[in-house]
Design a protein around this motif. Structure first.
Motif, PDB file in Angstrom:
ATOM      1  N   LEU A   1       0.826  -1.204   0.000  1.00  0.00           N
ATOM      2  CA  LEU A   1       0.000   0.000   0.000  1.00  0.00           C
ATOM      3  C   LEU A   1       0.863   1.257   0.000  1.00  0.00           C
ATOM      4  O   LEU A   1       1.990   1.251   0.505  1.00  0.00           O
ATOM      5  N   PRO A   2       0.333   2.377  -0.539  1.00  0.00           N
ATOM      6  CA  PRO A   2       1.024   3.660  -0.372  1.00  0.00           C
ATOM      7  C   PRO A   2       1.209   3.973   1.117  1.00  0.00           C
ATOM      8  O   PRO A   2       0.357   3.651   1.954  1.00  0.00           O
ATOM      9  N   PHE A   3       2.318   4.654   1.424  1.00  0.00           N
ATOM     10  CA  PHE A   3       2.683   4.926   2.814  1.00  0.00           C
ATOM     11  C   PHE A   3       1.568   5.573   3.628  1.00  0.00           C
ATOM     12  O   PHE A   3       1.393   5.212   4.808  1.00  0.00           O
TER      13      PHE A   3
ATOM     14  N   GLY B   1       4.553   0.957   1.388  1.00  0.00           N
ATOM     15  CA  GLY B   1       4.801   0.190   2.586  1.00  0.00           C
ATOM     16  C   GLY B   1       4.789   1.077   3.817  1.00  0.00           C
ATOM     17  O   GLY B   1       4.678   2.298   3.734  1.00  0.00           O
ATOM     18  N   PRO B   2       4.928   0.485   5.003  1.00  0.00           N
ATOM     19  CA  PRO B   2       4.692   1.214   6.248  1.00  0.00           C
ATOM     20  C   PRO B   2       5.906   1.924   6.834  1.00  0.00           C
ATOM     21  O   PRO B   2       5.772   2.629   7.836  1.00  0.00           O
ATOM     22  N   ASN B   3       7.084   1.737   6.231  1.00  0.00           N
ATOM     23  CA  ASN B   3       8.287   2.198   6.912  1.00  0.00           C
ATOM     24  C   ASN B   3       8.987   3.317   6.144  1.00  0.00           C
ATOM     25  O   ASN B   3       9.021   3.327   4.902  1.00  0.00           O
ATOM     26  N   ALA B   4       9.539   4.260   6.874  1.00  0.00           N
ATOM     27  CA  ALA B   4      10.383   5.309   6.323  1.00  0.00           C
ATOM     28  C   ALA B   4      11.734   5.231   7.058  1.00  0.00           C
ATOM     29  O   ALA B   4      11.782   4.807   8.221  1.00  0.00           O
ATOM     30  N   PRO B   5      12.861   5.646   6.434  1.00  0.00           N
ATOM     31  CA  PRO B   5      12.949   6.250   5.099  1.00  0.00           C
ATOM     32  C   PRO B   5      12.607   5.259   3.994  1.00  0.00           C
ATOM     33  O   PRO B   5      12.698   4.044   4.181  1.00  0.00           O
ATOM     34  N   PHE B   6      12.233   5.824   2.838  1.00  0.00           N
ATOM     35  CA  PHE B   6      11.739   5.019   1.732  1.00  0.00           C
ATOM     36  C   PHE B   6      12.887   4.515   0.861  1.00  0.00           C
ATOM     37  O   PHE B   6      13.959   5.129   0.792  1.00  0.00           O
ATOM     38  N   ARG B   7      12.612   3.417   0.197  1.00  0.00           N
ATOM     39  CA  ARG B   7      13.571   2.906  -0.786  1.00  0.00           C
ATOM     40  C   ARG B   7      13.628   3.870  -1.966  1.00  0.00           C
ATOM     41  O   ARG B   7      12.597   4.377  -2.416  1.00  0.00           O
TER      42      ARG B   7
ATOM     43  N   SER C   1      14.124  12.304   3.092  1.00  0.00           N
ATOM     44  CA  SER C   1      13.972  12.438   4.541  1.00  0.00           C
ATOM     45  C   SER C   1      13.078  11.325   5.091  1.00  0.00           C
ATOM     46  O   SER C   1      12.279  10.728   4.380  1.00  0.00           O
ATOM     47  N   SER C   2      13.243  11.061   6.379  1.00  0.00           N
ATOM     48  CA  SER C   2      12.384  10.081   7.054  1.00  0.00           C
ATOM     49  C   SER C   2      11.136  10.812   7.524  1.00  0.00           C
ATOM     50  O   SER C   2      11.145  11.488   8.554  1.00  0.00           O
ATOM     51  N   SER C   3      10.073  10.688   6.764  1.00  0.00           N
ATOM     52  CA  SER C   3       8.906  11.558   6.931  1.00  0.00           C
ATOM     53  C   SER C   3       7.749  10.861   7.612  1.00  0.00           C
ATOM     54  O   SER C   3       7.597   9.640   7.533  1.00  0.00           O
TER      55      SER C   3
END
Length: 948
Positions: free
Chosen positions: A647-649, A846-852, A893-895
């Protein structure tokens, strides 16, 4: 339209209103045109051109009419104040037919077609020559197309561009002369029949344009054209087309008048209807254009752009001196979905959009393949006919057994028949034989853009080892049953009554059935099939055809084999059999088919049992506990972490937060489940609004009605609730769904373009009523449960969570992993290589940041740090409306993710639906504020429009 242009039009309409009733509409326009010519002649001292007819009309109209004389003198005073640009628009409006009675003997090229020609001729860049250039129009009419194109070319090249034209109509030629005189354009116009006479035999031109009368018969000029075709140096070296359409004669005239390649060459644009691109009689001429490498591009345009016809038009772009990279190729550009709804006062019902003109210019400059551009070689455009016969299939037709219909299909001329047959038919291959006819050369946009890529869901099944087959391969016997209105229905139905069969309605929204046709066949048109039992189970086939993917494939197949939409009412046995031949069936082993059919029966029984249980619950409440336990056992478990990765973040992060809660705090777990649904519903609504912002015409139509609907419900986007977003979704999704499922192919393309050409199967799901209905049910549950003010025990919380979790699984079953084909990205920097943008992006999935991070090629530039939904296959990107934002916004950035919540005096409030600090933000966010204000007021301001 600029304010200056509006002023010109308003003054002109006021003048027309003041003299209306004294003459008919066609005289009125001619009188005003002559009055302007007389004004220019007197104020400049220039001799007016030969305009006897216009002068006579004006003299007769003014005779004994001093009030008209006074009005015309006043108009000349107004003309004294006009700038050249205003004068150009004044004449353009005078010659534009607002009513059918204006200039009944001609039609004027619409502004849209002029803009297409201008863009096509100027897209290639400035010529190196500095001397004056020349333009020719063999069917000039009032010279709107020729003069406007010459004006644009003069502005681009910095040199003067003279115009030469000819037309068969004497009064039209006089209007062309008046037009050129008022603009101060160097010109020469001749009253002559272009098919029979070249009015400028010793001249060649740098440019040529033509909008000829569509589907014009040239039967009356046959003798002269045949003689011209026989001349070694004649203007028709490729021969003559069918006598009912002169377009390909004019195409030969156009290219014959271009400057010699050794002297710099020339380019031309001609507008044509559909038939000259693929009719049998024009194949030789089309092949000649390819052999001589004269055709540079074919541009498919929306319907309704012309003032004289509502049919689809195409722009043929010619060049006899192509750049090296374009030689021996033809570019096809599809602009069919890029239009705005037109002014109701005009005869053209649509106008070309600015985005379409930008795409046309970009595509002609850079011929890399995109969602709207493809290139083809001459070999790609040559076809041969084959006959396909399923000899092993019997048919009942008109009560008598007979041969199954033979299907005629077009294959690329270079294809190998046996290879094509083995690829298309892998189960029970039919007999395929070549038809002894000459190859057919066609400029068919649909064939060039057609892709054989199967939907994701079908690809997933083939990865399980399932095969595919055409429905015709699996058919042992076929009978077409017409509707109840047909006289022969009873006889046809009786011929197959008493047999077990597969019954396939032509209309894809109706269920396929199995059983005795005499007992279960609906009143609609149906194919009655007896499947080959060694390959297919009838109940399985019915289940497949009734599945969401099966219905979509049925819908696609209904119009197959035709150049235009085929209504189910017009379908006969041949159409129906071709539909069956184009209908793909996922075909597992027979044992799997029977298991699937058995499972379908079990599901049907379970649905009936649930209906019975619901009835029994209220008939016998004492059984409520048993019914509850049975129903609860059907709710799936809550393991959703794997799906969250697809899913989108903005949605995935909220779902992950729910999964991480555990069962120790059921209140917190339930509240986070509500947050997931709030995030999901608002994200879907944001996507719908994002698409709306890409279509300014639809935006102007929809915003007022949407705002009124919200006000009627007592809601406002300025204080957003789930009710607001659900209304937005219901209304916009319905509009786009109607466009995609309708018969207007331009509206279909327009809707797809609004969503950046997202994968079709995913877009169908995204817009489906299943999604909006599910959201509505969740909102009802949330409002009922979250508004409960009393204490809630653990059992009640578990029950609510079970219900909401079941809804999540329903959403998962609907969406699947479709977002992976339309992912959310945050744009970084871009580099241009080989005229393609290569963007660094954060893959916000996906659920995690920072993004690939990835580097993705696109056909459009994306604004750095902006959020986009990316259509990987099309190379297009949909800018996400500023109702969802990342914070920090910077690429890499880790948003955290924040959703618009409400407008406040100090700024815009955003809230997070996952665990992040801070949990809410208040920012200035001007684009968001402008968009929300437009949604609330129903007024699409420039600021709101450009937020997308």
């Amino acid at each position: 339209m600029t304010n200056e242009q509006r002023t010109v039009e308003q003054r002109l309409w006021n003048l027309i209103d003041s003299i209306r009733g004294r003459m008919d509409a066609s005289e009125m326009a001619d009188v005003l045109l002559w009055n302007a010519v007389d004004w220019r002649s007197r104020t400049t001292g220039l001799a007016s051109p030969e305009l006897d007819d216009l002068q006579r009309v004006a003299r007769n109209a003014c005779h004994g009419n001093p009030e008209l004389d006074s009005a015309l003198e006043g108009e000349q005073q107004v003309l004294n104040s006009y700038t050249p640009a205003q004068m150009h628009h004044y004449v353009r409006v005078l010659l534009r037919p607002y009513f059918p009675s204006f200039h009944r003997d001609e039609f004027t090229t619409s502004t849209s077609l002029v803009e297409v020609a201008r863009t096509a001729l100027t897209a290639y860049g400035r010529d190196s020559r500095t001397e004056a250039t020349h333009l020719y129009d063999p069917a000039c009419g009032s010279a709107t197309l020729a003069l406007d194109a010459a004006r644009a070319l003069a502005e681009q090249t910095g040199t003067s561009v003279s115009v030469a034209g000819q037309d068969i109509n004497a009064s039209v030629v006089q209007r062309a002369r008046a037009h050129a005189f008022l603009l101060g354009a160097a010109s020469a116009f001749s009253r002559s029949n272009s098919l029979e006479q070249d009015a400028f035999p010793d001249r060649r031109f740098d440019y040529a344009v033509a909008e000829i009368p569509y589907n014009l018969s040239w039967q009356g000029s046959y003798k002269a054209c045949a003689a011209e075709a026989d001349r070694p140096e004649g203007r028709f070296p490729a021969g003559l087309p069918q006598p009912n359409n002169a377009s390909l004669l004019f195409a030969q005239i156009l290219v014959s008048k271009l400057r010699d390649p050794a002297d710099g060459g020339g380019r031309g644009v001609m507008f044509t209807a559909t038939a000259p691109l693929h009719d049998t009689g024009g194949s030789t001429i089309r092949a000649w254009l390819l052999d001589q490498d004269l055709l540079d591009a074919v541009v498919a345009l929306p319907e309704g752009l012309s003032t004289s016809t509502g049919i689809r038009l195409f722009a043929l772009i010619f060049s006899n001196r192509k750049p090296a990279a374009r030689r021996r190729k033809v570019q096809f550009i599809d602009l069919r979905g890029s239009f705005q709804d037109g002014d109701p006062r005009r005869l053209e019902r649509r106008t070309i959009s600015e985005a379409a003109l930008e795409e046309l210019s970009r595509s002609l400059k850079h011929s890399k393949p995109t969602a709207y551009s493809r290139t083809a070689t001459a070999k790609d455009l040559s076809f041969r006919q084959v006959s396909v016969t399923h000899h092993s299939t019997a048919v009942t037709s008109k009560r008598e057994p007979g041969d199954v219909p033979r299907l005629t299909m077009l294959l690329p001329a270079t294809s190998v028949t046996e290879t094509w047959r083995e690829t298309r038919y892998a189960t029970v291959p039919p007999t395929v034989t070549d038809i002894a006819k000459p190859q057919l050369t066609m400029f068919d946009v649909d064939r060039v853009f057609k892709t054989d890529r199967t939907p994701r869901a079908l690809r997933a099944l083939t990865q399980l080892g399932w095969k595919t087959a055409r429905l015709t391969e699996l058919t042992e016997h076929v009978c077409y049953i017409p509707s109840t209105k047909a006289a022969e229905r009873a006889a046809m139905l009786s011929s197959v009554t008493g047999e077990q069969a597969l019954i396939v309605p032509i209309e894809p929204h109706l269920d396929a059935l199995t059983g005795d046709p005499g007992e279960v066949a609906p009143d609609n048109r149906v194919l009655v099939l007896r499947p080959r039992t060694t390959y297919a189970d009838a109940e399985y086939l019915a289940g497949w055809l009734n599945s969401p993917l099966g219905r979509r494939l049925r819908s696609t197949a209904v119009g197959s084999g035709s150049d235009s939409y085929v209504s189910p009412r017009a379908v006969d046995l041949n159409h129906a059999w071709r539909m069956a031949d184009d209908l793909l069936i996922a075909l597992p082993d027979l044992s799997v088919q029977r298991d699937m059919a058995r499972t379908e029966r079990a599901l049907a029984a379970a649905r009936r049992h649930l209906v019975d249980s619901h009835r029994e619950l209220w008939n016998d409440p004492k059984k409520r506990s048993d019914i509850y336990r049975e129903a609860r056992s059907l709710i799936p478990s809550a393991d959703l972490a794997q799906w969250a990765a697809s899913l989108p973040f903005p949605m995935a992060s909220a779902l992950w937060a729910y999964e991480s809660k555990g069962d120790s705090n059921l209140h917190a777990r339930r509240d986070q489940m509500f947050h997931f649904w709030e995030a999901t519903i608002q994200f879907h609504a944001t996507v719908a609004v994002s698409a709306l912002l890409q279509d300014h015409s639809r935006l102007e139509q929809e915003l007022p009605a949407l705002a009124e609907q919200l006000r009627s419900a007592g809601l406002t986007p300025e204080r957003a609730t789930l009710g607001v977003w659900h209304i937005v979704l219901q209304r916009l999704n319905k509009r786009y769904r109607t466009a995609l499922t309708g018969t207007d192919t331009d509206e279909q393309a327009r809707a797809r373009a609004a969503f950046a050409d997202a994968p079709p199967d995913f877009l169908d799901t995204l817009l489906s009523t299943d999604i909006t209905n599910l959201f509505g049910e969740v909102i009802q549950r949330r409002n009922a449960w979250k508004g409960h003010s009393g204490a809630i025990n653990a059992d009640t919380l578990k029950e609510q969570l079970d219900t909401l979790t079941g809804h999540v699984h329903t959403l998962r079953n609907l969406i699947g992993v479709g977002w992976q084909d339309f992912p959310l990205v945050r744009a970084g920097t871009a580099r241009i290589r080989n005229r393609v943008f290569h963007h660094d992006v954060d893959l916000a999935m996906g659920p995690n940041a920072p993004f690939r991070q990835e580097q993705i090629p696109t056909n459009v530039a994306m604004e750095e740090d902006g959020l986009y939904l990316l259509s990987r296959e099309a190379g297009s990107a949909l800018p996400l409306a500023p109702l969802v934002l990342m914070h920090p916004v910077a690429f890499g950035s880790s948003s955290g993710c924040y959703y618009f919540n409400r407008l406040r005096p100090e700024g815009v409030r955003f809230v997070a639906y996952h665990e992040v600090a801070p949990s809410e933000l208040t920012e200035v966010a001007t684009p968001t504020a402008n968009l929300v204000a437009a949604l609330a007021s129903g007024s699409p301001t420039e600021e709101a429009v450009h937020t997308g």
